[in-house]
Scaffold this active site. Structure first.
Site, PDB file in Angstrom:
ATOM      1  N   GLU A  28       0.845  -1.184   0.000  1.00 52.21           N
ATOM      2  CA  GLU A  28       0.000   0.000   0.000  1.00 52.21           C
ATOM      3  C   GLU A  28       0.883   1.237   0.000  1.00 52.21           C
ATOM      4  OE1 GLU A  28      -2.043  -1.103   3.543  1.00 52.21           O
ATOM      5  OE2 GLU A  28      -3.783  -1.830   2.451  1.00 52.21           O
ATOM      6  N   GLY A  29       0.735   2.067  -1.015  1.00 49.13           N
ATOM      7  CA  GLY A  29       1.543   3.266  -1.140  1.00 49.13           C
ATOM      8  C   GLY A  29       0.806   4.482  -0.636  1.00 49.13           C
ATOM      9  N   GLY A  32      -2.476   4.754  -2.847  1.00 44.59           N
ATOM     10  CA  GLY A  32      -3.347   3.626  -3.121  1.00 44.59           C
ATOM     11  C   GLY A  32      -2.634   2.300  -2.958  1.00 44.59           C
ATOM     12  N   ASP A 139       9.813  12.772  -1.804  1.00 46.52           N
ATOM     13  CA  ASP A 139       9.379  11.776  -0.817  1.00 46.52           C
ATOM     14  C   ASP A 139      10.336  10.585  -0.816  1.00 46.52           C
ATOM     15  OD1 ASP A 139       7.775  10.998   1.254  1.00 46.52           O
ATOM     16  OD2 ASP A 139       6.150  10.230   0.022  1.00 46.52           O
TER      17      ASP A 139
END
Length: 461
Positions: A28-29, A32, A139
């Protein structure tokens, strides 16, 4: 590799299930869930990120545009995208060994210095490419570094990436994950690609010690502590156990002033990188991970299956509850160990704050300028709970309860519980923590907006 049989248009309205068969959930990122899939006509294995259209479609289009433009062996390749009912499917290169973060979590191991050097060489190549085409990742962390079975690493998850245009030399919005964020990002003084270098320095510590610096500190305090000029830059907990080259590499990545921080190209010339060995050094870690996955299945090894079941139970419970947390996405907490982080928390002007779940138990924070979005804070992360009335001990301390249980030594208090019970208690503790974070952020946002309004009024007189 053969060419995938996919539509060429972006956000194709064709049914993606006619092109791909989903095999399993990979993880899970930040935007989504990600699945392993097979292209039906070619048999090529890909990764597909499914994103609900409840999320910002404009952000997804930016991510797709970003990925389409990137052509580098050190960047995950984009193949296609589909719009299916209430979901967007993003089809991309499948890196079979998963993320560095997942490998550490599944094997319960950290990386050796030699392994970190190998990963670093690839990551810096990827960053050098991105920065050369005027893009910022924004990120960088172990969860966004993917590996193949050869031990080669690639940068992924561009959900918050940005591009430096000729008319905007430095970003003014703050987007990233708080524990990895550079001081200049939090201070909202504008930043450029050097912010990625700081984040990678933090990532190196994460790979060496399994968690980033300050991981045990309240996220709101972290965003006050990182920019504090009186605080020394982060470093390894036991630097004497690591080589002078690695310590120096980290010191350069974590230089507080961005103008003095080296670029990715410069860091590729650092002795820590030039002495890096073969990608094969990562293979034993990947093989060990594969053995565990083959025994348990990837979802169980990562705790995804259990979390999904808990979410279903939570959803059923929430139907009859007045505590509507519909905007929150639950994530499984990682075990926490005290690393003795400092407590200095001078406040800084941090703007309006949005926290979105990155599924690694660390929040991704988005601060917006006042002229862009002065709305209320959004919190999209909490933990699963099976006991609604559970009150953790730190909350009892806040309430100054006279209950004798608060005087019992913690080790004695919890020693009689089973491992599963302790895990559930930790998850419930995290829920209470997130509730307190939300309350704090709401109060902070309201007070800040009120102050800004008064300041603007006085300036206009």
């Amino acid at each position: 590799m053969s060419t995938l049989n996919v539509p060429k248009e972006t956000m194709s309205r064709k049914d993606p299930e006619k092109f791909f068969t989903i095999v399993e959930k990979l993880g899970e990122g930040s935007y989504g869930s990600v699945y392993k899939a097979i292209n039906i006509s070619t048999g090529i294995v890909v990764a597909i990120k499914k994103v609900s259209v409840d999320n910002d479609l404009e952000d997804m289009e930016k991510e797709i545009s970003f990925m389409k433009q990137c052509k580098s062996p050190y960047i995950v390749t984009y193949y296609a995208s589909f719009r299916k009912e209430n979901e967007v499917w993003i089809v991309m290169e499948h890196c079979g060994a998963g993320s560095v973060c997942d490998a550490m979590k599944i094997t319960d191991k950290t990386l050796s210095e030699d392994q970190i050097a190998v990963v670093s060489r690839d990551v810096l190549q990827g960053l050098a490419y991105l920065h050369s085409v005027r893009k910022i990742h924004r990120d960088i962390k172990a969860g966004n570094i993917l590996m193949n079975h050869k031990g080669e690493s690639k940068l992924a998850d561009f959900g918050v990436s940005g591009q430096l245009s000729d008319t905007m030399a430095k970003r003014q919005t703050v987007i990233g994950t708080p524990f990895w964020m550079a001081p200049e990002v939090i201070q909202e003084i504008g930043y450029d690609y050097k912010a990625d270098i700081w984040s990678y320095g933090i990532t190196c510590i994460e790979m060496a010690e399994s968690k980033p610096p300050l991981f045990n500190v309240h996220p709101m305090r972290v965003i006050f502590m990182i920019p504090n000029p009186s605080r020394p830059p982060p470093k390894l907990t036991e630097p004497e156990k690591w080589s002078p080259e690695f310590n120096d590499f980290l010191a350069k990545c974590l230089t507080r002033k961005p103008e003095l921080r080296p670029s990715a190209e410069e860091l590729l010339k650092h002795p820590f990188i030039t002495k890096a060995k073969s990608h094969s050094l990562l293979v034993p870690l990947i093989d060990e991970q594969d053995i565990i996955i083959n025994e348990k299945g990837r979802e169980v090894a990562l705790g995804i299956e259990q979390r999904d079941e808990e979410e279903e139970d939570e959803d059923e419970d929430s139907e009859d509850s007045d505590d509507n947390r519909g905007t929150m996405v639950r994530a499984k907490p990682r075990s926490m160990q005290n690393s003795g982080g400092e407590d200095n928390d001078e406040e800084y002007d941090t703007g309006t704050m949005v926290i979105t779940d990155n599924k690694n138990s660390y929040d991704t924070v988005v601060f917006n300028n006042d002229d862009e979005d002065s709305g209320t804070m959004k919190l999209k992360n909490t933990m699963p709970s099976n006991k609604k009335n559970f009150v953790p001990d730190y909350m009892n301390q806040f309430k100054k309860s006279d209950d004798d249980v608060t005087n019992v030594p913690l080790s004695d208090k919890y020693s009689s519980y089973s491992l599963e019970e302790l895990k559930k208690m930790l998850a419930e503790l995290e829920i209470e923590r997130e509730k307190e974070v939300q309350k704090t952020l709401e109060k902070f946002s309201i007070n800040r907006q009120a102050l800004l309004a008064v300041i603007d009024e006085k300036k206009s007189k």
